[in-house]
Design a protein around this motif. Structure first.
Motif, PDB file in Angstrom:
ATOM      1  N   VAL A  15       4.088   1.009 -14.254  1.00  0.00           N
ATOM      2  CA  VAL A  15       3.834   2.036 -15.266  1.00  0.00           C
ATOM      3  C   VAL A  15       3.615   1.327 -16.596  1.00  0.00           C
ATOM      4  CG1 VAL A  15       4.664   4.125 -16.405  1.00  0.00           C
ATOM      5  CG2 VAL A  15       5.225   3.708 -14.001  1.00  0.00           C
ATOM      6  N   GLY A  16       2.344   1.153 -16.958  1.00  0.00           N
ATOM      7  CA  GLY A  16       2.015   0.448 -18.199  1.00  0.00           C
ATOM      8  C   GLY A  16       1.878   1.405 -19.364  1.00  0.00           C
ATOM      9  N   GLY A  17       1.250   0.922 -20.423  1.00  0.00           N
ATOM     10  CA  GLY A  17       1.070   1.764 -21.598  1.00  0.00           C
ATOM     11  C   GLY A  17       0.099   2.901 -21.338  1.00  0.00           C
ATOM     12  N   GLY A  18      -0.944   2.630 -20.547  1.00  0.00           N
ATOM     13  CA  GLY A  18      -1.984   3.637 -20.363  1.00  0.00           C
ATOM     14  C   GLY A  18      -2.130   4.175 -18.958  1.00  0.00           C
ATOM     15  N   THR A  19      -1.701   3.406 -17.945  1.00  0.00           N
ATOM     16  CA  THR A  19      -1.939   3.837 -16.562  1.00  0.00           C
ATOM     17  C   THR A  19      -0.695   3.640 -15.703  1.00  0.00           C
ATOM     18  OG1 THR A  19      -2.795   1.627 -16.045  1.00  0.00           O
ATOM     19  CG2 THR A  19      -4.412   3.321 -16.536  1.00  0.00           C
ATOM     20  N   THR A  20      -0.614   4.466 -14.662  1.00  0.00           N
ATOM     21  CA  THR A  20       0.351   4.235 -13.587  1.00  0.00           C
ATOM     22  C   THR A  20      -0.444   3.665 -12.418  1.00  0.00           C
ATOM     23  OG1 THR A  20       1.930   5.923 -14.270  1.00  0.00           O
ATOM     24  CG2 THR A  20       1.895   5.358 -11.937  1.00  0.00           C
ATOM     25  N   ASP A  21      -0.052   2.482 -11.994  1.00  0.00           N
ATOM     26  CA  ASP A  21      -0.813   1.730 -10.998  1.00  0.00           C
ATOM     27  C   ASP A  21       0.072   1.525  -9.772  1.00  0.00           C
ATOM     28  OD1 ASP A  21      -3.250   0.658 -10.477  1.00  0.00           O
ATOM     29  OD2 ASP A  21      -2.929  -1.222 -11.533  1.00  0.00           O
ATOM     30  N   LEU A  22      -0.365   2.023  -8.631  1.00  0.00           N
ATOM     31  CA  LEU A  22       0.453   1.975  -7.416  1.00  0.00           C
ATOM     32  C   LEU A  22      -0.239   1.137  -6.347  1.00  0.00           C
ATOM     33  CD1 LEU A  22       1.271   5.793  -7.359  1.00  0.00           C
ATOM     34  CD2 LEU A  22       2.781   3.970  -8.164  1.00  0.00           C
ATOM     35  N   ILE A  36      -2.215  -3.361   1.243  1.00  0.00           N
ATOM     36  CA  ILE A  36      -2.798  -2.428   2.210  1.00  0.00           C
ATOM     37  C   ILE A  36      -3.124  -1.064   1.601  1.00  0.00           C
ATOM     38  CG2 ILE A  36      -1.768  -3.544   4.229  1.00  0.00           C
ATOM     39  CD1 ILE A  36       0.360  -1.284   4.211  1.00  0.00           C
ATOM     40  N   GLY A  37      -2.805  -0.867   0.327  1.00  0.00           N
ATOM     41  CA  GLY A  37      -3.130   0.420  -0.294  1.00  0.00           C
ATOM     42  C   GLY A  37      -3.108   0.328  -1.806  1.00  0.00           C
ATOM     43  N   VAL A  38      -4.073   0.979  -2.446  1.00  0.00           N
ATOM     44  CA  VAL A  38      -4.061   1.096  -3.917  1.00  0.00           C
ATOM     45  C   VAL A  38      -4.253   2.565  -4.282  1.00  0.00           C
ATOM     46  CG1 VAL A  38      -4.970  -1.215  -4.350  1.00  0.00           C
ATOM     47  CG2 VAL A  38      -6.539   0.703  -4.211  1.00  0.00           C
ATOM     48  N   GLY A  39      -3.722   2.941  -5.448  1.00  0.00           N
ATOM     49  CA  GLY A  39      -3.796   4.330  -5.883  1.00  0.00           C
ATOM     50  C   GLY A  39      -5.065   4.649  -6.644  1.00  0.00           C
ATOM     51  N   GLU A  40      -5.289   5.952  -6.857  1.00  0.00           N
ATOM     52  CA  GLU A  40      -6.403   6.402  -7.691  1.00  0.00           C
ATOM     53  C   GLU A  40      -6.072   6.104  -9.150  1.00  0.00           C
ATOM     54  OE1 GLU A  40      -8.991   7.360  -6.292  1.00  0.00           O
ATOM     55  OE2 GLU A  40      -8.420   8.139  -4.325  1.00  0.00           O
ATOM     56  N   HIS A  41      -7.095   6.199 -10.008  1.00  0.00           N
ATOM     57  CA  HIS A  41      -6.894   5.907 -11.432  1.00  0.00           C
ATOM     58  C   HIS A  41      -6.098   7.043 -12.072  1.00  0.00           C
ATOM     59  CE1 HIS A  41      -7.664   3.717 -15.074  1.00  0.00           C
ATOM     60  NE2 HIS A  41      -8.091   4.814 -15.675  1.00  0.00           N
ATOM     61  N   ALA A  96       4.391  14.147 -14.086  1.00  0.00           N
ATOM     62  CA  ALA A  96       5.492  13.698 -13.225  1.00  0.00           C
ATOM     63  C   ALA A  96       5.041  12.525 -12.354  1.00  0.00           C
ATOM     64  CB  ALA A  96       5.983  14.849 -12.353  1.00  0.00           C
ATOM     65  N   VAL A  97       5.428  11.310 -12.748  1.00  0.00           N
ATOM     66  CA  VAL A  97       5.098  10.106 -11.971  1.00  0.00           C
ATOM     67  C   VAL A  97       5.601  10.261 -10.536  1.00  0.00           C
ATOM     68  CG1 VAL A  97       5.475   7.610 -11.784  1.00  0.00           C
ATOM     69  CG2 VAL A  97       5.107   8.642 -14.037  1.00  0.00           C
ATOM     70  N   SER A  98       6.764  10.878 -10.387  1.00  0.00           N
ATOM     71  CA  SER A  98       7.366  11.076  -9.054  1.00  0.00           C
ATOM     72  C   SER A  98       6.386  11.737  -8.093  1.00  0.00           C
ATOM     73  CB  SER A  98       8.622  11.963  -9.164  1.00  0.00           C
ATOM     74  OG  SER A  98       9.459  11.535 -10.201  1.00  0.00           O
ATOM     75  N   LYS A  99       5.697  12.785  -8.559  1.00  0.00           N
ATOM     76  CA  LYS A  99       4.780  13.528  -7.684  1.00  0.00           C
ATOM     77  C   LYS A  99       3.530  12.710  -7.363  1.00  0.00           C
ATOM     78  CE  LYS A  99       6.353  17.992  -9.467  1.00  0.00           C
ATOM     79  NZ  LYS A  99       5.944  19.213 -10.198  1.00  0.00           N
ATOM     80  N   HIS A 100       3.090  11.905  -8.329  1.00  0.00           N
ATOM     81  CA  HIS A 100       1.926  11.047  -8.071  1.00  0.00           C
ATOM     82  C   HIS A 100       2.266   9.965  -7.039  1.00  0.00           C
ATOM     83  CE1 HIS A 100      -0.763  12.787 -11.044  1.00  0.00           C
ATOM     84  NE2 HIS A 100       0.253  12.849 -11.880  1.00  0.00           N
ATOM     85  N   VAL A 101       3.503   9.459  -7.085  1.00  0.00           N
ATOM     86  CA  VAL A 101       3.946   8.480  -6.077  1.00  0.00           C
ATOM     87  C   VAL A 101       3.955   9.145  -4.697  1.00  0.00           C
ATOM     88  CG1 VAL A 101       5.869   7.039  -5.293  1.00  0.00           C
ATOM     89  CG2 VAL A 101       5.281   7.109  -7.731  1.00  0.00           C
ATOM     90  N   ALA A 102       4.453  10.398  -4.637  1.00  0.00           N
ATOM     91  CA  ALA A 102       4.487  11.128  -3.356  1.00  0.00           C
ATOM     92  C   ALA A 102       3.073  11.315  -2.810  1.00  0.00           C
ATOM     93  CB  ALA A 102       5.162  12.491  -3.548  1.00  0.00           C
ATOM     94  N   GLU A 103       2.124  11.667  -3.691  1.00  0.00           N
ATOM     95  CA  GLU A 103       0.737  11.852  -3.248  1.00  0.00           C
ATOM     96  C   GLU A 103       0.154  10.540  -2.731  1.00  0.00           C
ATOM     97  OE1 GLU A 103      -3.038  14.267  -4.916  1.00  0.00           O
ATOM     98  OE2 GLU A 103      -2.314  12.717  -6.284  1.00  0.00           O
ATOM     99  N   PHE A 104       0.420   9.454  -3.445  1.00  0.00           N
ATOM    100  CA  PHE A 104      -0.082   8.137  -3.036  1.00  0.00           C
ATOM    101  C   PHE A 104       0.454   7.747  -1.658  1.00  0.00           C
ATOM    102  CE2 PHE A 104       1.075   3.528  -3.074  1.00  0.00           C
ATOM    103  CZ  PHE A 104      -0.200   3.013  -2.907  1.00  0.00           C
ATOM    104  N   LEU A 105       1.756   7.918  -1.450  1.00  0.00           N
ATOM    105  CA  LEU A 105       2.348   7.558  -0.158  1.00  0.00           C
ATOM    106  C   LEU A 105       1.838   8.469   0.959  1.00  0.00           C
ATOM    107  CD1 LEU A 105       6.039   6.797  -1.227  1.00  0.00           C
ATOM    108  CD2 LEU A 105       4.211   5.164  -0.739  1.00  0.00           C
ATOM    109  N   THR A 106       1.594   9.748   0.636  1.00  0.00           N
ATOM    110  CA  THR A 106       1.064  10.688   1.633  1.00  0.00           C
ATOM    111  C   THR A 106      -0.324  10.239   2.101  1.00  0.00           C
ATOM    112  OG1 THR A 106       2.295  12.499   0.614  1.00  0.00           O
ATOM    113  CG2 THR A 106       0.457  13.111   2.030  1.00  0.00           C
ATOM    114  N   GLN A 107      -1.145   9.755   1.151  1.00  0.00           N
ATOM    115  CA  GLN A 107      -2.504   9.310   1.488  1.00  0.00           C
ATOM    116  C   GLN A 107      -2.500   8.053   2.360  1.00  0.00           C
ATOM    117  OE1 GLN A 107      -4.175   8.813  -2.394  1.00  0.00           O
ATOM    118  NE2 GLN A 107      -4.668  10.971  -2.667  1.00  0.00           N
TER     119      GLN A 107
END
Length: 941
Positions: A229-236, A258-263, A382-393
């Motif tokens: 979690v940087g200044g401008g983006t959350t990168d998973l 093996i996986g990267v998140g959306e911007h 909510a970073v939490s929900k974005h992490v959940a979406e990333f792991l779901t994908q």
């Protein structure tokens, strides 16, 4: 060039830039990695060396600082296109907290923002009127340039441009943002760099610190989530730790991404903004002040950023004071202070950004994105929900890594956290708890003692890995790339060009599909990308596979285009040479996608494909060819051919009706039909002036077919063809001829650059000037030359400078109020010129809020029921954007809404003023002057 002596890693961050390095020795594995402390100003003439260079610029006012105040240890050489009189680093950050409208921040976020022209001078976004602005590209280059000069001052014999340099970018950066980063480095004099994804860099840093024990530590940790979690983006990113047997006896550790998140434009900036909104509310309560303007809010954010860092630190105070200075003569008397407490900051950070949510709770995307300072932050913070979406994908690859069956949720067993927010133990504990709840078991947090530095340190470790001195993380290309094969009224198919995981340097050829292309003419390939591992029916993505397009799984890229030049002698006119090619793709060593057309006959004949990047995206669905289109193109070609006899008779008089008879009503012609028709007209452009009927039909139909001047990657080439006609002018100079001429240029204005638009304005301004109507001779000339069409054309030139738009608006407002003639055109033009949201221009060229509010009282005095066009112009001027830099004040908004309700206008007009909304098709037609072509959607992020 001499062999490099150092490996250098540069973390070009949103908030801070960090540099690390090590010497290239024979025993490179053991070569110590150090931080490079960067010389920077911390006050007038005061230079210190610090490990962090804040990624801020400050543009001083004339006379605010002297040349001596800006003295650095080296003779500063600015990036081409930049000016010398700027401050970079800590002093720039501090000054921005005290003075409004002169600080550039978050350049990295702007570099990835698709809805603006990243080469235009738009920063600072909420800039003071006298501040010299800079593009996101130049701003990014200026930080790298500062680092290069600081390094070269200390290492004159080993200049930075001669070293082995790695620059990090978010894993979620798309191809455009990656290429712009390379361009920024080149502008800064660093022409030979490699890009590395930031989450991978964090992992490289961890491995470098644990080389001896990594295999043992990761034996029970096969799946690691890197959350940066940087200044401008959350990168998973997901990293798989697996073991391969070597020589049948020992287990060798291998790491694969093996996986990267959306911007996700979600990071520390969003938290700073949330705290600034809280502080703003407090100030308003204490002094009955109204909402702050954009520049004041920017200044306040610098203070809430410092307060956040203090209150989330290990030994945080109970509260921090935030002070707002007055301005002008009230500088001291107007000063006010409020307190932010540790508990409040923790509550906003924890409950707002890292709430304890369920694994099936995904981000709310129905809300519109939060727009502040022109940047489209994600709708749900909510970073939490974005992490959940990333792991779901990424469930399929995660289950494979963990050895689970399809019925079980696959949650990573290890967590590697990075970014300034994780300096807070509370937030680290919250994220750990969140994942443990989802997993129903313990999560191992891998240590990261320096979240601010690990990306730069990891970039150096990656440099070592490239030279074989430590383990290299595998995984290849981070996303899959597809060729979009569009179909009429359907989303069509996608052909996989490069599957996720393909290793760098490995060329993939699409041998099953060949293209026959014409040399000397532009060709376009529409691309899609996806970070998903599986698509329909859980099919794993593979090179060459064909799949149905699902908009939830694919993102469009700017199209790749090229003009395939012939190597032989110049071809005769009308003689076209075709060549059969295959598409070849690979991930380059620098970390970008490389696409080429390769001759199927000669492997050495290659044509590189390049991005076409405009300041906005266009989403255009290619249609199936109309069965009678060829017949229509032949008709146009015959009428405008070199053979005069073939152009005689009634065909030219009935051309428009003839085309509609074959293709249906012209408003229903799809995008492909329009552009192909235009190409037929363009071929006969030299014979457009053969007769009055030829000229009239050519201007009306060619302009209609090329509107709005952009939308297809090859439209730039088409505009080049027609711009040469502007100087030639028209042959039949009567009122109707002039009207058709100006309508033609209005229709295609979206494809004209600023210089071309200024050329047109210079020619028609004398007829638009209020003084022209007072002189009978010039008034008559204006009338004969299609005055009303000139008014509408001038208002459609969105690339003009704001000063020109303000001048035109002032003229048209005065005429609309004082003269009955052309009233509708004048009101329409005012609404278009002063609109809060341009149709195709960059947002930074919008008339200022303060200026628009000076005109509103005069519009509010008019009778909107008698003249609805006044109401519509007001709606455009007051349309809500969500960006307080441009949005009118709430007082005016309420007055306008009240009058709109009394005037019984459509509900959709009220909605445009009350909330952030997209235009309907009919509203677009009203503003644009024509319906937009079917299949062309103007996308505003």
């Amino acid at each position: 060039m001499a062999s490099p002596r150092f490996l250098v890693g540069i973390d070009l961050g949103t908030t801070n830039t960090v540099v690390a390095y090590c010497e290239i020795t024979d025993n490179l594995e053991q070569s110590q990695v150090s931080l490079f402390e960067i010389d920077q100003l911390i006050g007038a003439g005061e230079v210190v060396r610090k490990p962090l260079l804040p990624s801020f610029r400050y543009h001083p006012a004339a006379g605010q600082v002297s040349a001596n105040d800006l003295t650095l240890p080296w003779q500063n050489e600015a990036v081409p296109g930049d000016n010398n009189n700027i401050i970079i680093g800590e002093w720039a950050r501090e000054l921005g907290a005290k003075v409004e409208g002169r600080q550039v921040s978050s350049a990295k976020s702007w570099l990835s923002h698709q809805a603006v022209d990243r080469r235009s001078e738009i920063l600072p976004w909420a800039g003071a009127s006298d501040v010299e602005k800079v593009s996101p590209l130049i701003a990014s280059a200026s930080y790298l340039n500062h680092i290069r000069q600081a390094w070269n001052y200390r290492n004159p014999s080993n200049k930075l441009e001669d070293q082995d340099v790695v620059v990090t970018v978010p894993a979620s950066f798309d191809e455009t943002a990656r290429k712009l980063t390379l361009e920024a480095a080149e502008l800064a004099g660093l022409t030979n760099i490699v890009l590395l994804e930031e989450p991978q860099a964090v992992c490289y840093d961890w491995y470098a610190r644990h080389q001896q024990t990594a295999a043992q530590e990761l034996k029970a940790l096969p799946l690691i989530l890197v959350c940066d979690v940087g200044g401008g983006t959350t990168d998973l990113s997901l990293i798989e730790a697996r073991f391969t047997s070597e020589n049948g006896n020992t287990d060798e550790l291998a790491l694969d991404r093996i996986g990267v998140g959306e911007h996700l434009m979600l990071g520390g900036d969003n938290l700073d903004l949330a705290l600034a909104h809280l502080a703003e509310t407090r100030f308003a309560q204490s002094s009955q002040n109204k909402k702050l303007n954009a520049a004041s809010l920017t200044k306040l954010i610098q203070q809430t950023r410092a307060a956040k860092e203090s209150l989330l630190s290990a030994n945080a105070p109970e509260q921090v004071k935030i002070t707002m200075l007055g301005s002008g003569s009230r500088l001291l008397g107007g000063t006010k202070s409020i307190d932010l407490s540790k508990q409040e900051v923790h509550q906003i950070a924890l409950d707002g950004f890292f709430p304890i949510s369920e694994f099936n709770e995904l981000p709310d995307k129905r809300r519109s994105a939060v727009v502040e300072f022109g940047l489209p932050y994600v709708a749900d913070p909510a970073v939490s929900k974005h992490v959940a979406e990333f792991l779901t994908q990424h469930q399929q690859v995660s289950r494979a890594a963990l050895g689970l069956d399809d019925a079980q949720n696959a949650i990573p067993v290890a967590l590697l956290l990075n970014g300034g927010v994780f300096n807070s133990e509370l937030i680290t504990e919250r994220v750990t708890t969140l994942l443990e709840n989802w997993r129903g078991g313990e999560i191992t947090v891998l240590d990261n003692p320096h979240p601010d530095w690990s990306v730069a340190l990891g970039a150096v470790a990656f440099g070592k890995a490239r030279r074989g001195a430590q383990l290299k993380i595998g995984g290849g290309v981070a996303r899959s790339y597809f060729l979009h094969l569009q179909e009429k009224n359907k989303l069509g198919k996608a052909l996989c060009l490069l599957a996720k995981g393909t290793e760098e340097g490995q060329e993939i050829r699409l041998s099953g599909r060949r293209f026959s292309l014409t040399l000397g003419e532009p060709v376009r390939f529409n691309l899609l990308t996806s970070t998903h591992d599986t698509l329909h029916n859980h099919t794993t993505v593979q090179n060459g596979m064909m799949v149905d397009v699902d908009p939830d799984l694919f993102q469009p890229l700017p199209p790749y285009i090229s003009t395939l030049d012939s190597e032989g002698a110049e071809l005769q006119a009308n003689q076209k040479e075709r060549v059969e090619v295959l598409l070849a793709c690979q991930l380059t060593e620098v970390g970008t996608l490389k696409m080429e057309c390769v001759s199927s006959q000669d492997d050495n004949k290659r044509w590189a494909l390049e991005f076409e990047v405009r300041n906005q995206q266009t989403d255009q669905q290619e249609q199936n060819i109309h069965p009678r289109l060829e017949e229509c193109k032949e008709l146009v070609s015959r009428i405008y051919s070199a053979n005069k006899k073939s152009a005689e008779g009634n065909e030219i008089k009935t051309l428009a009706k003839g085309l509609e008879k074959r293709l249906g009503p012209r408003d229903d012609w799809d995008f492909t039909t329009l552009r192909q028709l235009f190409d037929a007209f363009a071929t006969g452009r030299k014979r457009r002036r053969r007769s009055e009927q030829h000229e009239k039909n050519w201007l009306r139909l060619a302009g209609f077919a090329l509107r709005p001047g952009f939308g297809d990657a090859t439209d730039g080439w088409r505009i080049e063809q027609v711009w040469s006609l502007y100087q030639q002018g028209i042959q039949f100079k009567n009122h109707q001829g002039w009207t058709d001429w100006w309508v033609f240029w209005r229709r295609i204005a979206g494809g004209l650059n600023q210089e071309q638009q200024e050329t047109i304005l210079a020619d028609i301004a004398k007829y638009l000037h209020p003084g022209a109507m007072k002189n009978p001779q010039s008034a008559k000339a204006a009338q004969e030359m299609g005055y009303e069409s000139m008014v509408r054309l001038s208002a459609s030139l969105e690339q003009l400078d704001v000063e020109d738009k303000v001048l035109l608006s002032t003229w048209f407002l005065s005429k609309a109020i004082n003269h009955n003639q052309y009233q509708q055109a004048h009101w329409w033009a005012l609404g278009r010129l002063a609109s809060r949201t341009p149709l195709y221009g960059s947002q930074h060229n919008v008339v200022s809020r303060e200026q628009a509010e000076q005109w509103l009282p005069k519009l509010l005095e008019q009778d909107w029921q008698k003249e609805p066009m006044v109401a519509f112009a007001t709606v455009m001027i007051c349309r809500k954007t969500g960006d307080r830099q441009f949005d009118i004040s709430e007082d005016y908004r309420q007055q306008v809404l009240d009058k709109l309700k009394q005037s019984k206008v459509p509900d959709s007009w009220l909605e445009l003023v009350a909330e952030v909304k997209e235009l309907s098709a009919s509203e677009s037609k009203r503003i644009f002057g024509d319906a937009l072509p079917h299949g062309l959607t103007l996308v505003k992020s």
